[in-house]
Design a protein around this motif. Structure first.
Motif, PDB file in Angstrom:
ATOM      1  N   GLU A   1       6.939  10.116 -13.416  1.00  0.00           N
ATOM      2  CA  GLU A   1       6.468  10.839 -14.594  1.00  0.00           C
ATOM      3  C   GLU A   1       7.004  12.277 -14.624  1.00  0.00           C
ATOM      4  OE1 GLU A   1       3.590   7.565 -13.734  1.00  0.00           O
ATOM      5  OE2 GLU A   1       4.726   9.045 -12.593  1.00  0.00           O
TER       6      GLU A   1
ATOM      7  N   LYS B   1       0.829  -1.201   0.000  1.00  0.00           N
ATOM      8  CA  LYS B   1       0.000   0.000   0.000  1.00  0.00           C
ATOM      9  C   LYS B   1       0.869   1.259   0.000  1.00  0.00           C
ATOM     10  CE  LYS B   1      -4.046  -1.951   2.345  1.00  0.00           C
ATOM     11  NZ  LYS B   1      -4.893  -1.928   3.571  1.00  0.00           N
TER      12      LYS B   1
ATOM     13  N   ASP C   1       2.137   1.754  -3.470  1.00  0.00           N
ATOM     14  CA  ASP C   1       1.082   2.297  -4.339  1.00  0.00           C
ATOM     15  C   ASP C   1       0.902   3.791  -4.092  1.00  0.00           C
ATOM     16  OD1 ASP C   1       0.646  -0.123  -5.534  1.00  0.00           O
ATOM     17  OD2 ASP C   1      -1.015  -0.696  -4.197  1.00  0.00           O
ATOM     18  N   ASN C   2       0.961   4.202  -2.815  1.00  0.00           N
ATOM     19  CA  ASN C   2       0.837   5.635  -2.508  1.00  0.00           C
ATOM     20  C   ASN C   2       2.008   6.432  -3.091  1.00  0.00           C
ATOM     21  OD1 ASN C   2      -1.544   5.293  -1.072  1.00  0.00           O
ATOM     22  ND2 ASN C   2      -0.476   4.920   0.871  1.00  0.00           N
TER      23      ASN C   2
ATOM     24  N   LYS D   1       3.650   5.652  -5.839  1.00  0.00           N
ATOM     25  CA  LYS D   1       3.441   5.737  -7.298  1.00  0.00           C
ATOM     26  C   LYS D   1       2.429   6.813  -7.649  1.00  0.00           C
ATOM     27  CE  LYS D   1       2.756   2.800 -11.335  1.00  0.00           C
ATOM     28  NZ  LYS D   1       2.475   1.440 -11.817  1.00  0.00           N
ATOM     29  N   LYS D   2       1.416   6.990  -6.784  1.00  0.00           N
ATOM     30  CA  LYS D   2       0.378   7.996  -7.046  1.00  0.00           C
ATOM     31  C   LYS D   2       0.941   9.420  -7.000  1.00  0.00           C
ATOM     32  CE  LYS D   2      -3.432   5.162  -5.289  1.00  0.00           C
ATOM     33  NZ  LYS D   2      -4.423   4.978  -4.221  1.00  0.00           N
ATOM     34  N   LYS D   3       2.072   9.600  -6.384  1.00  0.00           N
ATOM     35  CA  LYS D   3       2.670  10.934  -6.325  1.00  0.00           C
ATOM     36  C   LYS D   3       3.314  11.351  -7.654  1.00  0.00           C
ATOM     37  CE  LYS D   3       3.552  10.699  -1.360  1.00  0.00           C
ATOM     38  NZ  LYS D   3       4.567  10.740  -0.275  1.00  0.00           N
ATOM     39  N   LYS D   4       3.460  10.368  -8.604  1.00  0.00           N
ATOM     40  CA  LYS D   4       3.940  10.636  -9.972  1.00  0.00           C
ATOM     41  C   LYS D   4       5.324  11.281 -10.002  1.00  0.00           C
ATOM     42  CE  LYS D   4      -0.701  10.985 -11.969  1.00  0.00           C
ATOM     43  NZ  LYS D   4      -0.633   9.666 -12.589  1.00  0.00           N
ATOM     44  N   TYR D   5       6.202  10.841  -9.079  1.00  0.00           N
ATOM     45  CA  TYR D   5       7.578  11.310  -9.122  1.00  0.00           C
ATOM     46  C   TYR D   5       8.282  10.834 -10.396  1.00  0.00           C
ATOM     47  CZ  TYR D   5       7.220  12.639  -4.169  1.00  0.00           C
ATOM     48  OH  TYR D   5       6.869  13.230  -2.982  1.00  0.00           O
TER      49      TYR D   5
ATOM     50  N   SER E   1      11.188   3.299 -13.073  1.00  0.00           N
ATOM     51  CA  SER E   1      10.049   2.373 -13.138  1.00  0.00           C
ATOM     52  C   SER E   1      10.504   0.948 -12.852  1.00  0.00           C
ATOM     53  CB  SER E   1       9.377   2.443 -14.512  1.00  0.00           C
ATOM     54  OG  SER E   1       8.824   3.720 -14.725  1.00  0.00           O
TER      55      SER E   1
END
Length: 310
Positions: free
Chosen positions: A208, A196, A199-200, A202-206, A284
């Motif tokens: 990208e 979890k 996943d959190n 990854k959601k921050k989009k560092y 990635s």
């Protein structure tokens, strides 16, 4: 007009008859108050009885001291019964005295139809019949009774059951707390929690946005906490080189997972000191490799348990 003269003898006889009639008339229409004390000598605490009777009431009211208040202070009244009929009033008082000495029941007032009458006084002597040194014997000697197991069970069963219930509750609470701690620190729970956290991240989009510094700082922090709790290796305080050495000596982590941890941690140090600038593909791959390492950790623990025989 003729007057009849009476002789001395005739006049004297009529006066006697007249006085007799008056006396009988007074006796017939007068009340009689009487009292009686059954004993004039009592032992300490012995019950005495005092009675008052009024006859020939002719329906008149009788007024006296209230119940339990007729006798003086030292006389402890234990029963005071009053019975009244049209021609008869009776009051019976049972009493006790708890002090040695001589005590007086004074003349007591009874008001009958508006006129006050008095009882005669009495003197009561109270004696202590027990003598110093008297031996007091039991009526029956104490009997020795042998108790068997059943008797002891009947006497103490509720205490025993209470102790057993208390011990059972303590054991149950201890098991619940232990199970809760084990569940909280179990490999499955730790794995799910770390997934979890990834996943959190990854959601921050560092990845990208190309924010490689923030990405590796948080990724390594998640990895260090996971290794510390899952493998019981102090990764949160060890430098990267020291951690790699400990992992190789410890053998708790499989070689495949060791390689991932070593590569990601070394790359993180290079990023930290600005010696390398990873691209999106590299970040990635490091993220997915670390995620795969977390998922495979349970297999490492199973192998470790088989190796150590735990």
């Amino acid at each position: 007009m003729h007057c009849k003269s009476l002789s001395f003898g005739e006049g004297f006889g009529e006066r006697i008859i007249f006085l007799l009639i008056c006396f009988l008339n007074v006796f017939a229409y007068s009340q009689t108050l009487g009292s009686k004390l059954d004993k004039k000598t009592l032992a300490l605490g012995e019950v005495g009885v005092f009675k008052v009777n009024i006859s020939n009431l002719q329906g008149k009211d009788v007024v006296a001291a209230p119940k339990n208040e007729l006798l003086p202070f030292h006389f402890e009244e234990i029963k005071d019964s009053i019975s009244k009929q049209p021609d008869l009033y009776e009051r019976i008082i049972e009493f006790q005295v708890f002090e040695e000495g001589k005590f007086t029941i004074p003349a007591l007032d009874f008001k009958i139809g508006g006129q006050v009458y008095h009882t005669i006084p009495y003197e009561v002597e109270v004696l202590n019949t027990a003598q110093k040194g008297d031996q007091i014997n039991d009526i029956m000697k104490n009997k020795e009774v042998k108790l068997d197991v059943k008797d002891y069970w009947e006497l103490y069963k509720w205490y025993i059951l209470g102790v057993l219930i208390l011990l059972a509750l303590i054991f149950l609470i201890w098991q619940i707390v232990k199970y809760g701690r084990r569940r909280k620190n179990s490999p499955v729970v730790m794995t799910n929690q770390t997934l979890k956290e990834l996943d959190n991240l990854k959601k921050k989009k560092y990845i990208e946005s190309g924010n490689y510094r923030s990405f590796y700082v948080e990724l390594i922090e998640i990895a260090r906490n996971f290794i510390t709790k899952q493998y019981k290796i102090p990764a949160d305080v060890l430098l990267t080189d020291d951690l790699i050495s400990v992992m190789k000596v410890n053998n708790a982590i499989s070689p495949e997972n060791e390689k991932i941890v070593e590569d990601v941690f070394l790359r993180s140090d290079l990023v930290k000191f600005a010696k390398t600038f990873p691209d999106e593909q590299t970040m990635s791959k490091d993220f997915e490799d670390m995620k795969a390492f977390v998922k495979r950790s349970s297999k490492d623990l199973e192998a470790e348990q088989l190796r150590t025989g735990v």
